[in-house]
Design a protein around this motif. Structure first.
Motif, PDB file in Angstrom:
ATOM      1  N   VAL A  34      22.335 -83.752 -31.991  1.00 20.20           N
ATOM      2  CA  VAL A  34      22.955 -82.807 -31.539  1.00 20.20           C
ATOM      3  C   VAL A  34      23.937 -82.574 -30.308  1.00 20.20           C
ATOM      4  N   ALA A  35      24.167 -81.057 -29.820  1.00 23.72           N
ATOM      5  CA  ALA A  35      25.450 -81.619 -29.279  1.00 23.72           C
ATOM      6  C   ALA A  35      25.131 -80.201 -27.603  1.00 23.72           C
ATOM      7  N   THR A  36      25.946 -80.977 -26.482  1.00 24.41           N
ATOM      8  CA  THR A  36      25.611 -80.319 -24.849  1.00 24.41           C
ATOM      9  C   THR A  36      26.109 -78.728 -24.942  1.00 24.41           C
ATOM     10  N   GLY A  37      26.386 -78.420 -23.719  1.00 26.83           N
ATOM     11  CA  GLY A  37      27.251 -77.250 -23.593  1.00 26.83           C
ATOM     12  C   GLY A  37      26.421 -75.941 -23.753  1.00 26.83           C
ATOM     13  N   SER A  38      26.395 -75.274 -23.496  1.00 29.18           N
ATOM     14  CA  SER A  38      25.202 -73.989 -23.401  1.00 29.18           C
ATOM     15  C   SER A  38      25.368 -73.643 -24.675  1.00 29.18           C
ATOM     16  N   THR A  39      26.397 -73.621 -25.982  1.00 27.32           N
ATOM     17  CA  THR A  39      25.820 -72.637 -26.643  1.00 27.32           C
ATOM     18  C   THR A  39      24.826 -73.530 -27.273  1.00 27.32           C
ATOM     19  N   PRO A  40      24.913 -74.283 -27.934  1.00 22.13           N
ATOM     20  CA  PRO A  40      23.092 -74.180 -28.352  1.00 22.13           C
ATOM     21  C   PRO A  40      22.232 -74.616 -28.055  1.00 22.13           C
ATOM     22  N   GLN A  65      22.963 -88.580 -30.420  1.00 23.92           N
ATOM     23  CA  GLN A  65      23.781 -87.987 -29.127  1.00 23.92           C
ATOM     24  C   GLN A  65      24.715 -87.404 -29.834  1.00 23.92           C
ATOM     25  N   LEU A  66      25.957 -86.774 -29.272  1.00 23.91           N
ATOM     26  CA  LEU A  66      27.693 -87.001 -30.350  1.00 23.91           C
ATOM     27  C   LEU A  66      28.437 -87.793 -29.517  1.00 23.91           C
ATOM     28  N   ASP A  67      27.825 -87.312 -28.108  1.00 25.10           N
ATOM     29  CA  ASP A  67      29.298 -87.302 -27.405  1.00 25.10           C
ATOM     30  C   ASP A  67      28.569 -87.617 -25.423  1.00 25.10           C
ATOM     31  N   GLU A  68      29.106 -88.116 -24.763  1.00 25.73           N
ATOM     32  CA  GLU A  68      29.017 -88.492 -23.515  1.00 25.73           C
ATOM     33  C   GLU A  68      29.948 -89.405 -22.758  1.00 25.73           C
ATOM     34  N   LEU A 131      27.354 -78.433 -34.067  1.00 22.59           N
ATOM     35  CA  LEU A 131      28.164 -79.068 -33.516  1.00 22.59           C
ATOM     36  C   LEU A 131      28.740 -77.776 -32.513  1.00 22.59           C
ATOM     37  N   GLY A 132      28.814 -78.118 -31.475  1.00 29.42           N
ATOM     38  CA  GLY A 132      29.924 -76.274 -31.093  1.00 29.42           C
ATOM     39  C   GLY A 132      31.123 -76.651 -31.165  1.00 29.42           C
ATOM     40  N   ILE A 133      31.979 -75.987 -30.021  1.00 27.61           N
ATOM     41  CA  ILE A 133      33.521 -76.113 -30.524  1.00 27.61           C
ATOM     42  C   ILE A 133      34.418 -75.493 -29.140  1.00 27.61           C
ATOM     43  N   GLY A 134      35.013 -76.518 -28.368  1.00 27.34           N
ATOM     44  CA  GLY A 134      35.772 -76.282 -27.753  1.00 27.34           C
ATOM     45  C   GLY A 134      37.262 -75.471 -27.410  1.00 27.34           C
ATOM     46  N   GLY A 137      39.796 -76.142 -29.865  1.00 28.38           N
ATOM     47  CA  GLY A 137      39.259 -76.731 -30.988  1.00 28.38           C
ATOM     48  C   GLY A 137      38.521 -77.829 -31.400  1.00 28.38           C
ATOM     49  N   HIS A 138      38.763 -78.630 -30.118  1.00 28.54           N
ATOM     50  CA  HIS A 138      37.839 -79.822 -30.402  1.00 28.54           C
ATOM     51  C   HIS A 138      36.419 -79.799 -30.809  1.00 28.54           C
ATOM     52  N   ILE A 139      35.419 -81.091 -30.990  1.00 22.19           N
ATOM     53  CA  ILE A 139      34.426 -81.008 -31.807  1.00 22.19           C
ATOM     54  C   ILE A 139      34.547 -82.265 -31.418  1.00 22.19           C
ATOM     55  N   GLY A 140      32.730 -82.621 -30.693  1.00 22.86           N
ATOM     56  CA  GLY A 140      32.353 -83.857 -29.965  1.00 22.86           C
ATOM     57  C   GLY A 140      33.696 -83.752 -28.824  1.00 22.86           C
ATOM     58  N   PHE A 141      33.933 -84.854 -28.339  1.00 21.83           N
ATOM     59  CA  PHE A 141      34.862 -84.498 -27.751  1.00 21.83           C
ATOM     60  C   PHE A 141      36.654 -85.242 -27.952  1.00 21.83           C
ATOM     61  N   ALA A 166      33.408 -77.923 -15.696  1.00 22.86           N
ATOM     62  CA  ALA A 166      32.689 -78.270 -14.296  1.00 22.86           C
ATOM     63  C   ALA A 166      32.476 -76.755 -13.856  1.00 22.86           C
ATOM     64  N   ARG A 167      31.822 -76.144 -14.988  1.00 27.23           N
ATOM     65  CA  ARG A 167      30.729 -75.158 -14.502  1.00 27.23           C
ATOM     66  C   ARG A 167      29.102 -75.899 -13.951  1.00 27.23           C
ATOM     67  N   PHE A 168      29.960 -77.074 -14.727  1.00 27.76           N
ATOM     68  CA  PHE A 168      27.886 -78.028 -14.817  1.00 27.76           C
ATOM     69  C   PHE A 168      28.568 -78.608 -13.375  1.00 27.76           C
ATOM     70  N   GLY A 202      36.200 -66.210 -26.411  1.00 33.39           N
ATOM     71  CA  GLY A 202      36.495 -66.505 -26.015  1.00 33.39           C
ATOM     72  C   GLY A 202      37.441 -68.093 -27.110  1.00 33.39           C
ATOM     73  N   LYS A 203      36.156 -68.185 -28.105  1.00 30.21           N
ATOM     74  CA  LYS A 203      35.850 -68.975 -28.642  1.00 30.21           C
ATOM     75  C   LYS A 203      36.596 -68.459 -30.221  1.00 30.21           C
ATOM     76  N   ALA A 204      36.919 -67.577 -30.731  1.00 29.04           N
ATOM     77  CA  ALA A 204      37.463 -66.419 -31.623  1.00 29.04           C
ATOM     78  C   ALA A 204      38.900 -67.374 -31.929  1.00 29.04           C
TER      79      ALA A 204
HETATM   80  C1  F6R Z   1      29.171 -81.416 -26.286  1.00 27.09           C
HETATM   81  C2  F6R Z   1      30.694 -81.383 -27.339  1.00 27.09           C
HETATM   82  C3  F6R Z   1      31.414 -80.118 -27.053  1.00 27.09           C
HETATM   83  C4  F6R Z   1      30.712 -78.450 -26.900  1.00 27.09           C
HETATM   84  C5  F6R Z   1      32.780 -77.779 -26.514  1.00 27.09           C
HETATM   85  C6  F6R Z   1      31.541 -76.590 -26.171  1.00 27.09           C
HETATM   86  O1  F6R Z   1      28.280 -82.306 -26.631  1.00 27.09           O
HETATM   87  O2  F6R Z   1      30.188 -81.887 -28.112  1.00 27.09           O
HETATM   88  O3  F6R Z   1      32.450 -80.344 -27.848  1.00 27.09           O
HETATM   89  O4  F6R Z   1      30.245 -78.310 -27.852  1.00 27.09           O
HETATM   90  O5  F6R Z   1      33.263 -78.413 -25.734  1.00 27.09           O
HETATM   91  O6  F6R Z   1      30.656 -76.180 -25.153  1.00 27.09           O
HETATM   92  P1  F6R Z   1      30.664 -75.359 -24.490  1.00 27.09           P
HETATM   93  O7  F6R Z   1      28.910 -75.040 -25.729  1.00 27.09           O
HETATM   94  O8  F6R Z   1      29.616 -75.170 -23.175  1.00 27.09           O
HETATM   95  O9  F6R Z   1      31.122 -73.801 -24.807  1.00 27.09           O
END
Ligand code: F6R
Length: 261
Positions: A34-40, A65-68, A131-134, A137-141, A166-168, A202-204
């Motif tokens: 599982v990933a964290t962040g808003s997307t999932p 967990q994917l990252d910490e 996975l989400g995506i930064g 282009g990052h996955i995980g971190f 920073a919003r978190f 923003g992810k386009a």
């Molecule tokens: C977090 C993670 C990151 C997020 C990415 C997108 O566990 O793996 O890759 O998926 O930073 O974050 P959100 O979904 O908040 O835009």
């Protein structure tokens, strides 16, 4: 790579939750990455609704967990362990005994990373990795220019990622840790099925580079092109820079290559 364009984040969440439910019906003890962040969040909400209605049983499911963040105590509300307990484990009724993650407070971070890779392998590997995506282009971190063969290790966050996160932390970038432990790209690629959800304009750019760009470490998510079963679910905003969007819509509707997410 399967690319599925959905109308909005909620439908993406429902589609992926249904894929997870199907996996759990087939394999009740599946290891879900599982990933964290808003997307999932829409995925977790849709899966929780299925558990509550009795459509799926998560009592034997396991969570990885994917990252910490490095240096945040486990009980800090924004440590990813805390976030996952709140947003995934508790709603799904899964206990911490079925949870595995890297220790972001370990004195020997490198040893903690190696131990986590070994634990994932020892658990039989991840069945489905969300996975989400930064925006970068990052996955995980795995930030840009991460080795595509990398294993779980410490990484330094880019300034962009710290600004994005920073919003978190009440909008206070000084509270966002600089370092993280992340599953490496090589580690992530060992999961049996990768499912990336991206939503919003923003992810386009990152999605276009992932799906239609070359496989290149500068866009770590492009490594998904190397995986035999990777699914990218995007809403209209995140799909807006895909040149092949109409083709993806057509292949999904006709499902000739649909592997079933
Ligand atoms: C977090 C993670 C990151 C997020 C990415 C997108 O566990 O793996 O890759 O998926 O930073 O974050 P959100 O979904 O908040 O835009």
């Amino acid at each position: 790579m399967e690319v599925v364009i959905v109308p909005d984040a909620k439908s993406g969440g429902e589609l992926i939750a249904e894929a997870m439910a199907q996996l759990l019906r087939r394999k009740p003890e599946a290891l879900l990455g599982v990933a964290t962040g808003s997307t999932p969040l829409p995925i977790y909400q849709a899966l929780t609704a299925k558990v509550r209605s009795g459509a799926v049983d998560t009592s034997r499911a396991r969570i990885a967990q994917l990252d910490e963040y490095v240096g945040l105590p486990a009980e800090h509300p924004e440590s990813y362990r805390s976030v996952l307990r709140r947003e995934v484990l508790e709603p799904l009724g899964i206990g911490m005994d079925a949870f595995m993650g890297p220790d972001g407070t370990a004195e020997d971070v490198q040893a903690a990373c190696e131990a986590y890779d070994a634990a994932l392998a020892g658990a039989g590997g991840v069945d489905l990795q969300l996975l989400g995506i930064g925006t970068d282009g990052h996955i995980g971190f795995n930030e840009p220019c991460s080795s595509l063969a990398s294993r779980t290790r410490i990484k330094t966050l880019t300034e962009q990622t710290r600004v994005d996160n920073a919003r978190f932390f009440d909008g206070d970038i000084s509270q966002v840790p600089h370092h993280v432990i992340t599953q490496g790209i090589g580690t992530i690629l060992e999961a049996r099925h990768l499912v990336l959800l991206a939503t919003g304009l923003g992810k386009a750019d990152a999605v276009a580079a992932t799906v239609e760009g070359p496989v290149a470490a500068v866009c770590p998510a492009s490594a998904l092109q190397l995986h035999p079963h990777a699914t990218v679910v995007v809403d209209e905003g995140a799909a807006s820079k895909l040149k092949l969007a109409d083709y993806f819509r057509h292949t999904y509707v006709n499902k000739p290559e649909w592997q079933g997410i």
